[in-house]
Write a protein that holds these residues in place. Structure first.
Motif, PDB file in Angstrom:
ATOM      1  N   GLY A  10       0.813  -1.206   0.000  1.00 23.89           N
ATOM      2  CA  GLY A  10       0.000   0.000   0.000  1.00 23.89           C
ATOM      3  C   GLY A  10       0.848   1.257   0.000  1.00 23.89           C
ATOM      4  N   PHE A  11       0.194   2.384   0.093  1.00 25.17           N
ATOM      5  CA  PHE A  11       0.875   3.677  -0.011  1.00 25.17           C
ATOM      6  C   PHE A  11       1.909   3.882   1.100  1.00 25.17           C
ATOM      7  CE2 PHE A  11       0.268   8.365   1.156  1.00 25.17           C
ATOM      8  CZ  PHE A  11       1.321   8.792   0.348  1.00 25.17           C
ATOM      9  N   ILE A  12       1.475   3.837   2.352  1.00 30.13           N
ATOM     10  CA  ILE A  12       2.409   4.068   3.453  1.00 30.13           C
ATOM     11  C   ILE A  12       3.305   2.852   3.651  1.00 30.13           C
ATOM     12  CG2 ILE A  12       2.637   4.621   5.909  1.00 30.13           C
ATOM     13  CD1 ILE A  12      -0.091   5.995   5.751  1.00 30.13           C
ATOM     14  N   GLY A  13       2.744   1.658   3.542  1.00 26.22           N
ATOM     15  CA  GLY A  13       3.538   0.444   3.727  1.00 26.22           C
ATOM     16  C   GLY A  13       4.696   0.346   2.764  1.00 26.22           C
ATOM     17  N   SER A  14       4.457   0.691   1.496  1.00 28.86           N
ATOM     18  CA  SER A  14       5.542   0.617   0.507  1.00 28.86           C
ATOM     19  C   SER A  14       6.617   1.656   0.808  1.00 28.86           C
ATOM     20  CB  SER A  14       5.001   0.792  -0.915  1.00 28.86           C
ATOM     21  OG  SER A  14       4.435   2.072  -1.105  1.00 28.86           O
ATOM     22  N   ALA A  15       6.209   2.829   1.319  1.00 28.32           N
ATOM     23  CA  ALA A  15       7.194   3.849   1.698  1.00 28.32           C
ATOM     24  C   ALA A  15       8.050   3.367   2.863  1.00 28.32           C
ATOM     25  CB  ALA A  15       6.489   5.150   2.070  1.00 28.32           C
ATOM     26  N   VAL A  16       7.429   2.677   3.821  1.00 24.25           N
ATOM     27  CA  VAL A  16       8.168   2.112   4.948  1.00 24.25           C
ATOM     28  C   VAL A  16       9.181   1.085   4.461  1.00 24.25           C
ATOM     29  CG1 VAL A  16       7.955   0.648   6.992  1.00 24.25           C
ATOM     30  CG2 VAL A  16       6.378   2.555   6.656  1.00 24.25           C
ATOM     31  N   ILE A  17       8.753   0.211   3.575  1.00 24.85           N
ATOM     32  CA  ILE A  17       9.657  -0.829   3.077  1.00 24.85           C
ATOM     33  C   ILE A  17      10.804  -0.219   2.275  1.00 24.85           C
ATOM     34  CG2 ILE A  17       9.846  -2.790   1.485  1.00 24.85           C
ATOM     35  CD1 ILE A  17       7.051  -3.646   2.420  1.00 24.85           C
ATOM     36  N   ARG A  18      10.504   0.735   1.413  1.00 27.00           N
ATOM     37  CA  ARG A  18      11.578   1.385   0.651  1.00 27.00           C
ATOM     38  C   ARG A  18      12.577   2.035   1.598  1.00 27.00           C
ATOM     39  NH1 ARG A  18       7.108   3.203  -2.369  1.00 27.00           N
ATOM     40  NH2 ARG A  18       7.347   5.295  -1.494  1.00 27.00           N
ATOM     41  N   HIS A  19      12.070   2.675   2.658  1.00 23.10           N
ATOM     42  CA  HIS A  19      12.962   3.327   3.615  1.00 23.10           C
ATOM     43  C   HIS A  19      13.859   2.310   4.315  1.00 23.10           C
ATOM     44  CE1 HIS A  19      14.370   6.018   6.778  1.00 23.10           C
ATOM     45  NE2 HIS A  19      14.044   5.069   7.655  1.00 23.10           N
ATOM     46  N   ILE A  20      13.286   1.214   4.788  1.00 21.74           N
ATOM     47  CA  ILE A  20      14.067   0.217   5.523  1.00 21.74           C
ATOM     48  C   ILE A  20      15.125  -0.418   4.634  1.00 21.74           C
ATOM     49  CG2 ILE A  20      13.951  -2.021   6.696  1.00 21.74           C
ATOM     50  CD1 ILE A  20      11.153  -1.205   7.692  1.00 21.74           C
ATOM     51  N   THR A  24      18.690   1.054   5.902  1.00 20.79           N
ATOM     52  CA  THR A  24      19.119   0.250   7.038  1.00 20.79           C
ATOM     53  C   THR A  24      19.666  -1.082   6.525  1.00 20.79           C
ATOM     54  OG1 THR A  24      17.154  -1.112   7.500  1.00 20.79           O
ATOM     55  CG2 THR A  24      17.084   1.193   8.218  1.00 20.79           C
ATOM     56  N   SER A  25      20.146  -1.889   7.450  1.00 20.67           N
ATOM     57  CA  SER A  25      20.612  -3.237   7.082  1.00 20.67           C
ATOM     58  C   SER A  25      19.585  -4.301   7.462  1.00 20.67           C
ATOM     59  CB  SER A  25      21.941  -3.531   7.784  1.00 20.67           C
ATOM     60  OG  SER A  25      21.800  -3.436   9.196  1.00 20.67           O
ATOM     61  N   ASP A  26      18.372  -3.878   7.840  1.00 21.77           N
ATOM     62  CA  ASP A  26      17.332  -4.813   8.255  1.00 21.77           C
ATOM     63  C   ASP A  26      16.703  -5.522   7.061  1.00 21.77           C
ATOM     64  OD1 ASP A  26      17.772  -3.974  10.837  1.00 21.77           O
ATOM     65  OD2 ASP A  26      16.130  -2.520  10.836  1.00 21.77           O
ATOM     66  N   SER A  27      16.047  -6.644   7.352  1.00 22.61           N
ATOM     67  CA  SER A  27      15.293  -7.395   6.346  1.00 22.61           C
ATOM     68  C   SER A  27      13.804  -7.135   6.532  1.00 22.61           C
ATOM     69  CB  SER A  27      15.564  -8.890   6.484  1.00 22.61           C
ATOM     70  OG  SER A  27      16.927  -9.175   6.285  1.00 22.61           O
ATOM     71  N   ASN A  49      16.028  -6.899  -3.993  1.00 18.66           N
ATOM     72  CA  ASN A  49      16.998  -6.925  -2.903  1.00 18.66           C
ATOM     73  C   ASN A  49      16.853  -8.219  -2.111  1.00 18.66           C
ATOM     74  OD1 ASN A  49      18.093  -6.299  -0.078  1.00 18.66           O
ATOM     75  ND2 ASN A  49      18.671  -4.446  -1.188  1.00 18.66           N
ATOM     76  N   GLU A  50      17.966  -8.829  -1.757  1.00 20.48           N
ATOM     77  CA  GLU A  50      17.930 -10.108  -1.047  1.00 20.48           C
ATOM     78  C   GLU A  50      17.347  -9.978   0.358  1.00 20.48           C
ATOM     79  OE1 GLU A  50      22.564  -9.927   0.580  1.00 20.48           O
ATOM     80  OE2 GLU A  50      21.956 -11.444  -0.879  1.00 20.48           O
ATOM     81  N   ARG A  51      17.278  -8.764   0.875  1.00 21.47           N
ATOM     82  CA  ARG A  51      16.703  -8.558   2.213  1.00 21.47           C
ATOM     83  C   ARG A  51      15.190  -8.333   2.168  1.00 21.47           C
ATOM     84  NH1 ARG A  51      18.151  -3.961   4.178  1.00 21.47           N
ATOM     85  NH2 ARG A  51      19.367  -3.156   2.428  1.00 21.47           N
ATOM     86  N   TYR A  52      14.593  -8.450   0.990  1.00 24.38           N
ATOM     87  CA  TYR A  52      13.153  -8.244   0.833  1.00 24.38           C
ATOM     88  C   TYR A  52      12.473  -9.536   0.410  1.00 24.38           C
ATOM     89  CZ  TYR A  52       8.737  -6.826  -1.307  1.00 24.38           C
ATOM     90  OH  TYR A  52       7.417  -6.723  -1.655  1.00 24.38           O
TER      91      TYR A  52
END
Length: 367
Positions: A10-20, A24-27, A49-52
């Motif tokens: 979704g709109f906000i969720g995709s922005a959160v994932i792109r940011h992370i 960051t180095s998080d998955s 990305n392998e972390r996604y």
């Protein structure tokens, strides 16, 4: 960390994932059922990305949630999956009850079951971050009042009532079961990849096409506008640094009447894509060839107000600034310019949303 994000397409969720993924180095494990507003094309920057990872799962499906928890073993949940359009909730509230209330309950129970299997150190570090809205508070009567974290709930629409219900469930799972939860309530988001049914993208795309710009009532409803990338930064800070049991209000410090927002968009479009050079606009308004003048603002059309329309929202975001050090980086002026420019430069994305072809990505999609 490994963070499970619900509603990540979704709109906000995709922005959160792109940011992370980008900062960051998080998955990230993206759990999204892909309703009409879920669009995997909003994640093309990071989907290789392998972390996604992506799982097409309905949060109301307990068995599938249990499988995802068992397979990925997340360290935190960021729960953004929700039906979120007020007009749709008025026309058909059932989906909002199912996703926002039943779905949140199902996710909480799946999380609780998984959390109870963790070793004590991981159990202590685990977080369930529930992302909600300022609409649960109802509206503000005065011009100086602000929503704080202790403002009473008075939801006005089926959408806001369903989100208020989910907030209460999350807090009850902390109080009753000890599940380490945090709640955030945000003001109106805007920015790139926003589904075109919402006010700002609707105005941009209608104006560019020379279509009417429908404004509810007198357009004087006031909202606090938050650039979505600022919100994504705030949410990551909350899930990594926030205190269990706390609520954080997230706002953009940008109160604007709806009509002011629409007129600002019109002015920016006049600067970036003058009507005289806009072929789509000219083809819809052939009278311009005869020498008459028309601007984007002339497309503004006042329509019957929405039932139960809240008059004013405004967030007091001082707590998250004071306790976690977050402040928005974008002013409304800088954020709305970035937003308008993004839509002008990304016609392929929104064209595929408008013609429905983006929905084909749902078929046979894999993680």
């Amino acid at each position: 960390m490994k963070i499970l994000v619900t509603g990540g397409a979704g709109f906000i969720g995709s922005a959160v994932i792109r940011h992370i993924i980008k900062n960051t180095s998080d998955s990230v494990v993206n759990v999204d059922v892909l309703t009409y507003a879920g669009n995997l094309e909003s994640l093309t920057e990071v989907d290789s990305n392998e972390r996604y990872s992506f799982e097409q799962v309905d949060i109301c499906n307990r068995a599938e949630l249990d499988r995802v928890f068992s397979e990925y073993k997340p360290d935190a949940i960021m729960h953004l999956a929700a039906e979120s359009h007020v007009d749709r909730s008025i026309d058909g509230p059932a989906a909002f009850i199912e996703t926002n209330i039943v779905g949140t309950y199902t996710l909480l129970e799946a999380t609780r079951f998984y959390w109870n299997t963790l070793e004590e150190d991981k159990k202590q570090a685990f977080r369930f971050h529930h992302i909600s809205t300022d609409e649960v508070y109802g509206d503000l009567e005065g011009t100086d009042d602000l929503f704080t974290e202790t403002t009473s709930y008075e939801p006005s629409s089926p959408y806001s009532a369903s989100k208020a219900s989910s907030d209460h469930l999350v807090r009850a799972w902390l109080r009753t079961y000890g599940l380490p939860t945090i709640v955030t309530n945000c003001s109106n988001n805007y920015g790139p990849y926003h589904f075109p049914e919402k006010l700002i993208p609707l105005m941009i795309l209608n104006a560019v096409a020379g279509k009417p710009l429908p404004v509810y009532g007198d357009g004087m409803q006031i909202r606090d506008w938050l650039f979505v990338e600022d919100h994504a930064r705030a949410l990551y800070k909350v899930v990594t640094e926030g205190v269990v049991g706390e609520t954080y209000n997230i706002g953009g410090h940008n109160e604007k009447a709806n009509i002011e927002v629409v007129k600002t968009i019109c002015a920016l479009l006049e600067e970036l894509v003058p009507v005289a050079k806009n072929e789509a606009f000219l083809s819809r308004h052939p009278e311009l060839d005869s020498g008459s003048s028309k601007t984007y603002a002339d497309l503004i059309t006042y329509v019957t107000d929405r039932p139960g329309h809240d008059v004013r929202y405004a967030i007091d975001a001082s707590k998250i600034e004071r306790e976690l050090g977050w402040v928005p980086e974008e002013t409304f002026e800088s954020g709305i310019r970035k937003t308008v420019e993004w839509y002008l430069n990304n016609k392929e994305w929104w064209s595929r949303v408008l013609d429905g072809s983006y929905a084909g990505e749902r078929l046979g999609v894999k993680k």
